[in-house]
Design an enzyme around this catalytic site. Sequence first.
Site, PDB file in Angstrom:
ATOM      1  N   GLU A  10       3.344   7.157  12.297  1.00  0.00           N
ATOM      2  CA  GLU A  10       3.676   5.762  13.137  1.00  0.00           C
ATOM      3  C   GLU A  10       4.685   5.968  13.955  1.00  0.00           C
ATOM      4  OE1 GLU A  10       4.725   1.872  10.646  1.00  0.00           O
ATOM      5  OE2 GLU A  10       2.449   1.870  10.401  1.00  0.00           O
TER       6      GLU A  10
ATOM      7  N   HIS B 251      -9.822  22.981  -3.682  1.00  0.00           N
ATOM      8  CA  HIS B 251     -11.519  23.142  -4.158  1.00  0.00           C
ATOM      9  C   HIS B 251     -12.410  21.661  -3.154  1.00  0.00           C
ATOM     10  CE1 HIS B 251     -11.089  25.761  -7.261  1.00  0.00           C
ATOM     11  NE2 HIS B 251      -9.314  25.493  -7.323  1.00  0.00           N
TER      12      HIS B 251
ATOM     13  N   LYS C 265      -4.493  -6.542  13.142  1.00  0.00           N
ATOM     14  CA  LYS C 265      -4.264  -7.500  13.181  1.00  0.00           C
ATOM     15  C   LYS C 265      -4.868  -8.551  13.889  1.00  0.00           C
ATOM     16  CE  LYS C 265       0.188  -5.973  11.298  1.00  0.00           C
ATOM     17  NZ  LYS C 265       1.498  -5.987  11.227  1.00  0.00           N
TER      18      LYS C 265
HETATM   19  O1  PA5 Z   1       7.340   0.974   8.859  1.00  0.00           O
HETATM   20  C1  PA5 Z   1       6.917   0.092   9.188  1.00  0.00           C
HETATM   21  O2  PA5 Z   1       7.906  -0.823   9.982  1.00  0.00           O
HETATM   22  C2  PA5 Z   1       6.265  -0.810   9.139  1.00  0.00           C
HETATM   23  O3  PA5 Z   1       5.375  -0.152   7.952  1.00  0.00           O
HETATM   24  C3  PA5 Z   1       6.447  -2.507   7.591  1.00  0.00           C
HETATM   25  O4  PA5 Z   1       7.014  -1.832   7.206  1.00  0.00           O
HETATM   26  C4  PA5 Z   1       5.095  -2.788   7.636  1.00  0.00           C
HETATM   27  O5  PA5 Z   1       4.048  -2.993   8.404  1.00  0.00           O
HETATM   28  C5  PA5 Z   1       5.386  -4.144   6.767  1.00  0.00           C
HETATM   29  O6  PA5 Z   1       6.445  -4.923   6.918  1.00  0.00           O
HETATM   30  P1  PA5 Z   1       7.180  -5.954   6.894  1.00  0.00           P
HETATM   31  O7  PA5 Z   1       8.282  -5.442   6.102  1.00  0.00           O
HETATM   32  O8  PA5 Z   1       7.504  -7.099   7.951  1.00  0.00           O
HETATM   33  O9  PA5 Z   1       5.608  -6.956   5.813  1.00  0.00           O
END
Ligand code: PA5
Length: 434
Positions: free
Chosen positions: A285, A306, A420
Amino acid sequence: MINVDISNVWGKLSLPDLLASEKEVFDAHMTLTQGSGEGNDFLGWLDLPTEKETDEIRRIRAAAEKIRSNSDVFVVIGIGGSYLGPRAAIELLQGPNHNMGKGKGNPQIYYAGNTLSTRHWNELCNLLEGKDFSIAIISKSGTTTEPAIATRALRWLLERKYGTEGAKERTYAITDPEKGALRQMATEEGWETFVIPPNVGGRYSVLTAVGLLPMAVAGIDPMEVMAGAAQAKKDYDIRSFENPVWLYAAIRNLLYRQGKCIEIMESFEPGYRMMGGWWQQLFGESEGKDGTGIFPVTAEFTPDLHSLGQMIQQGERNIFETMIRFDAPEKKLVIGTDLKNLDGLNYLTGKTLDFVDEKAYLGTIAAHVDGGVPVITMDMGELNAAKLGEMFYFFELACGVSAYMLDVNPFNQPGVEFYKRNMFQLLGKPGYEA
Ligand code: PA5
């Protein structure tokens, strides 16, 4: 300190290549620590490690004690950065089967809100049948679909079992100190809350209550984790290639520029799988944007030798590996003898399982390097709570430096919104009709 060994990348890179990148790594490290880069409003994680027990950590300990004494099961609701860190920590220290035989006094820990699978939900309901349980809702925004649905469903189960007041005593929220739907819900319902600081993004939040509360419920001392992270904060501040963070960030970027666009992180520990998942999210990310980024994949050896082994050995040469090692545990398995020796294993009689594991590790590196795959190795030393804190901080720092070397903002994730938006439109969420 973590020992990052780059001796198995030299076939692909040279020392002058590495030295030529020094200024670039220095600049990226400075951009991060001076807060002069994109995303600089999300640098709170740099200062999370602490040697002193804060009020928040004292409250985490107290809540964990209460949960341990009144619950057979603790359900952690969250997804992405609000879930992977605690699970990684608990499974690495206690093993993937850590729930076996646990109950009140040392509760089992399960996860919800990290999937939309009804089978998973049904399984969780079966697990909770007849058990005392508590829940922690972890969401910075409070509106993420998966945990929001799980929260509704688990609140209903709690209220049905314990009544409104009883359910309130068993519900914990970890969220933004002021903003968001979960903060509002927690205030209105009177739940105990812990904070994700506004300047700490989800995937950098493991050293807040997000990671520390579930760890404490699992019996991992939050201050031991923090001590390791605090030491790491000092140790990894060196501005030279003496710093293993620099070595890791530089080598992966140099390899990427040579077309090595996939990094496979492997460990020979089954308990590392979720830690690999945490690392995968952190780097994926943080770096995968603007048409660039090293694709992070995680694997477990020897099992995946494997399955993925063939591809690594002889597939497209666009990969490099990062192999994680820990000191062997004290308790050993010694291989016995067998009179018939039908399996041909008597040549190993008296040797330990660690001995075999070590040779598999060395043999794998040699084979993959021969096959044209550069291998970075990381010797972590002893596996304990402090090491966990050190590793979290090490990888977060390396990720920030590496992403700035790639010239991307390590702290946003605009691409995650695309699925989303489509999903909301298909679901008919108000505001997403067009
Ligand atoms: O790293 C990030 O920002 C995301 O992976 C969020 O943690 C994830 O989308 C969950 O978001 P939230 O904590 O707002 O529910």
